[in-house]
Design a protein around this motif. Structure first.
Motif, PDB file in Angstrom:
ATOM      1  N   MET A 152       0.767  -1.219   0.122  1.00 29.28           N
ATOM      2  CA  MET A 152       0.097  -0.073   0.146  1.00 29.28           C
ATOM      3  C   MET A 152       0.783   1.333  -0.039  1.00 29.28           C
ATOM      4  N   LEU A 153       2.210   1.205  -0.094  1.00 26.30           N
ATOM      5  CA  LEU A 153       2.882   2.295  -0.005  1.00 26.30           C
ATOM      6  C   LEU A 153       3.595   2.898  -0.983  1.00 26.30           C
ATOM      7  N   ASN A 154       3.581   2.025  -2.136  1.00 27.37           N
ATOM      8  CA  ASN A 154       4.420   2.296  -3.394  1.00 27.37           C
ATOM      9  C   ASN A 154       3.403   2.374  -4.714  1.00 27.37           C
ATOM     10  N   GLY A 155       2.275   3.145  -4.529  1.00 29.04           N
ATOM     11  CA  GLY A 155       1.345   3.406  -5.525  1.00 29.04           C
ATOM     12  C   GLY A 155       0.026   3.426  -4.898  1.00 29.04           C
ATOM     13  N   GLU A 156      -1.032   3.779  -5.537  1.00 33.48           N
ATOM     14  CA  GLU A 156      -2.652   3.793  -5.210  1.00 33.48           C
ATOM     15  C   GLU A 156      -3.082   2.255  -5.191  1.00 33.48           C
ATOM     16  N   GLY A 157      -4.009   2.037  -4.197  1.00 34.37           N
ATOM     17  CA  GLY A 157      -4.358   0.899  -3.909  1.00 34.37           C
ATOM     18  C   GLY A 157      -3.541  -0.380  -3.518  1.00 34.37           C
ATOM     19  N   LEU A 158      -3.845  -1.437  -3.567  1.00 36.21           N
ATOM     20  CA  LEU A 158      -2.893  -2.600  -3.218  1.00 36.21           C
ATOM     21  C   LEU A 158      -2.370  -3.039  -4.300  1.00 36.21           C
ATOM     22  N   ARG A 159      -0.837  -3.195  -4.363  1.00 42.31           N
ATOM     23  CA  ARG A 159      -0.181  -3.494  -5.592  1.00 42.31           C
ATOM     24  C   ARG A 159       0.952  -4.614  -5.383  1.00 42.31           C
ATOM     25  N   VAL A 160       1.171  -5.177  -6.492  1.00 43.95           N
ATOM     26  CA  VAL A 160       2.512  -6.062  -6.443  1.00 43.95           C
ATOM     27  C   VAL A 160       3.736  -4.964  -6.880  1.00 43.95           C
ATOM     28  N   VAL A 161       4.619  -5.268  -6.050  1.00 47.26           N
ATOM     29  CA  VAL A 161       6.034  -4.439  -6.289  1.00 47.26           C
ATOM     30  C   VAL A 161       7.229  -5.515  -6.504  1.00 47.26           C
ATOM     31  N   ILE A 215       4.393 -12.763 -10.542  1.00 47.57           N
ATOM     32  CA  ILE A 215       3.820 -11.364 -10.665  1.00 47.57           C
ATOM     33  C   ILE A 215       2.488 -11.526 -11.075  1.00 47.57           C
ATOM     34  N   TYR A 216       2.314 -12.373 -12.241  1.00 38.61           N
ATOM     35  CA  TYR A 216       1.170 -12.619 -13.031  1.00 38.61           C
ATOM     36  C   TYR A 216       0.116 -13.158 -11.765  1.00 38.61           C
ATOM     37  N   GLU A 217       0.489 -14.217 -11.002  1.00 37.31           N
ATOM     38  CA  GLU A 217      -0.469 -14.520 -10.148  1.00 37.31           C
ATOM     39  C   GLU A 217      -1.091 -13.399  -9.096  1.00 37.31           C
ATOM     40  N   GLN A 218      -0.290 -12.387  -8.889  1.00 38.59           N
ATOM     41  CA  GLN A 218      -0.732 -11.215  -8.134  1.00 38.59           C
ATOM     42  C   GLN A 218      -1.687 -10.543  -8.982  1.00 38.59           C
ATOM     43  N   LEU A 219      -1.124  -9.943 -10.102  1.00 40.67           N
ATOM     44  CA  LEU A 219      -1.996  -9.178 -11.080  1.00 40.67           C
ATOM     45  C   LEU A 219      -3.294 -10.044 -11.291  1.00 40.67           C
ATOM     46  N   ASP A 220      -3.514 -11.284 -11.319  1.00 40.59           N
ATOM     47  CA  ASP A 220      -4.577 -11.948 -11.607  1.00 40.59           C
ATOM     48  C   ASP A 220      -5.847 -11.743 -10.385  1.00 40.59           C
ATOM     49  N   GLN A 221      -5.276 -11.285  -9.285  1.00 36.85           N
ATOM     50  CA  GLN A 221      -6.053 -11.109  -8.143  1.00 36.85           C
ATOM     51  C   GLN A 221      -6.931  -9.904  -8.307  1.00 36.85           C
ATOM     52  N   TRP A 252      -8.047  -7.983  -6.157  1.00 36.88           N
ATOM     53  CA  TRP A 252      -7.612  -6.839  -5.042  1.00 36.88           C
ATOM     54  C   TRP A 252      -6.585  -6.078  -5.575  1.00 36.88           C
ATOM     55  N   CYS A 253      -5.752  -6.588  -6.577  1.00 30.64           N
ATOM     56  CA  CYS A 253      -4.592  -5.889  -7.059  1.00 30.64           C
ATOM     57  C   CYS A 253      -4.903  -4.722  -8.309  1.00 30.64           C
ATOM     58  N   SER A 254      -4.666  -3.762  -7.567  1.00 35.00           N
ATOM     59  CA  SER A 254      -4.759  -2.525  -8.475  1.00 35.00           C
ATOM     60  C   SER A 254      -3.644  -2.374  -9.884  1.00 35.00           C
ATOM     61  N   GLY A 255      -2.504  -3.032  -9.545  1.00 37.21           N
ATOM     62  CA  GLY A 255      -1.361  -2.925 -10.636  1.00 37.21           C
ATOM     63  C   GLY A 255      -0.066  -3.347  -9.981  1.00 37.21           C
ATOM     64  N   ILE A 256       0.962  -3.052 -10.793  1.00 34.19           N
ATOM     65  CA  ILE A 256       2.429  -3.370 -10.418  1.00 34.19           C
ATOM     66  C   ILE A 256       3.234  -1.934 -10.061  1.00 34.19           C
ATOM     67  N   THR A 257       3.992  -1.931  -9.458  1.00 32.85           N
ATOM     68  CA  THR A 257       4.849  -0.897  -9.317  1.00 32.85           C
ATOM     69  C   THR A 257       6.408  -1.426  -9.416  1.00 32.85           C
ATOM     70  N   LEU A 258       6.998  -1.049 -10.285  1.00 32.63           N
ATOM     71  CA  LEU A 258       8.633  -1.147 -10.367  1.00 32.63           C
ATOM     72  C   LEU A 258       9.616  -0.251  -9.643  1.00 32.63           C
ATOM     73  N   SER A 259      10.195  -0.838  -8.715  1.00 31.64           N
ATOM     74  CA  SER A 259      11.325   0.049  -7.807  1.00 31.64           C
ATOM     75  C   SER A 259      12.566  -0.659  -8.029  1.00 31.64           C
ATOM     76  N   GLY A 260      13.197  -0.267  -6.951  1.00 32.52           N
ATOM     77  CA  GLY A 260      14.615  -0.797  -6.860  1.00 32.52           C
ATOM     78  C   GLY A 260      15.339  -0.186  -5.914  1.00 32.52           C
ATOM     79  N   GLY A 261      16.791  -0.066  -6.498  1.00 29.44           N
ATOM     80  CA  GLY A 261      17.432   0.165  -7.553  1.00 29.44           C
ATOM     81  C   GLY A 261      16.751   0.939  -8.468  1.00 29.44           C
ATOM     82  N   THR A 279      -6.453  -3.192 -17.406  1.00 33.70           N
ATOM     83  CA  THR A 279      -7.094  -2.602 -16.141  1.00 33.70           C
ATOM     84  C   THR A 279      -6.318  -2.045 -15.167  1.00 33.70           C
ATOM     85  N   LYS A 280      -5.159  -2.760 -15.275  1.00 32.10           N
ATOM     86  CA  LYS A 280      -4.295  -2.527 -13.979  1.00 32.10           C
ATOM     87  C   LYS A 280      -3.240  -1.556 -14.458  1.00 32.10           C
TER      88      LYS A 280
END
Length: 191
Positions: free
Chosen positions: A11-20, A55-61, A63-72, A96-97
């Protein structure tokens, strides 16, 4: 490309619940970076088909609003081809994600590179929000949304590309009260 971690229901790296996805590799190496462990592009775990499946298993949910790419830095030169393939496939499979991407590069630096780098061009065409700029310790502000220092901007990429000028997705300047600090914070300089 290598990566360090995948966080789920973030919930900290973008809007909604995300996979990061926390990738390895960063050439900026900002003093005070909270993720200095991820700077070395050779450190971490290989990004492979099992990683993509996770990653896709999370995006299939639902509740998942999308993905955030971070790092690095996902836009580290050594990461761009893999990131291009990932965001292109996510855009096709999950239209839609949303796709958010952190980078130490400024928008202006990326615009200067994109004509010479087709991977970068394709990445920018497929992401929704770019959180850009190097972290600057003296501009750190705990009140702002999603970024760490006031010089960093949160950009609506599709609108900015269409209008050929920066369109902010979130304007954090409302959290700055000191006029001199506000002027310093709105510069796009890398310090």
């Amino acid at each position: 490309m290598k990566y360090h971690n995948i966080t789920k229901a973030d919930m900290l790296n973008g809007e909604g619940l995300r996979v990061v996805l926390w990738v390895s590799g960063c050439s900026h190496q900002c003093p005070g970076c909270q993720n200095a462990l991820t700077w070395d592009p050779e450190d971490g775990v290989p990004f492979d088909d099992d990683t993509i499946k996770e990653i896709y298993e999370q995006l299939d949910q639902d509740w998942c609003s999308g993905i955030t790419l971070s790092g690095g830095d996902p836009l580290f030169l050594g990461n761009r081809k893999t990131i291009r393939d990932l965001v292109t496939n996510i855009r096709q499979l999950y239209p839609t994600k949303t796709i958010w991407c952190y980078t130490g590069y400024t928008w202006e630096e990326l615009m200067g590179q994109r004509e010479l780098d087709s991977d970068l061009e394709d990445i920018l065409k497929n992401i929704d929000v770019l959180l850009e700029g190097r972290f600057v310790m003296k501009l750190k502000n705990d009140k702002i949304h999603y970024v760490g220092s006031m010089n960093q901007r949160i950009i609506d990429v599709p609108k900015s590309l269409k209008e050929e000028q920066i369109v902010l997705y979130i304007d954090n300047s409302q959290f700055v009260e000191d006029k001199d600090f506000k002027e310093l914070a709105t510069c796009s300089c890398g310090f």
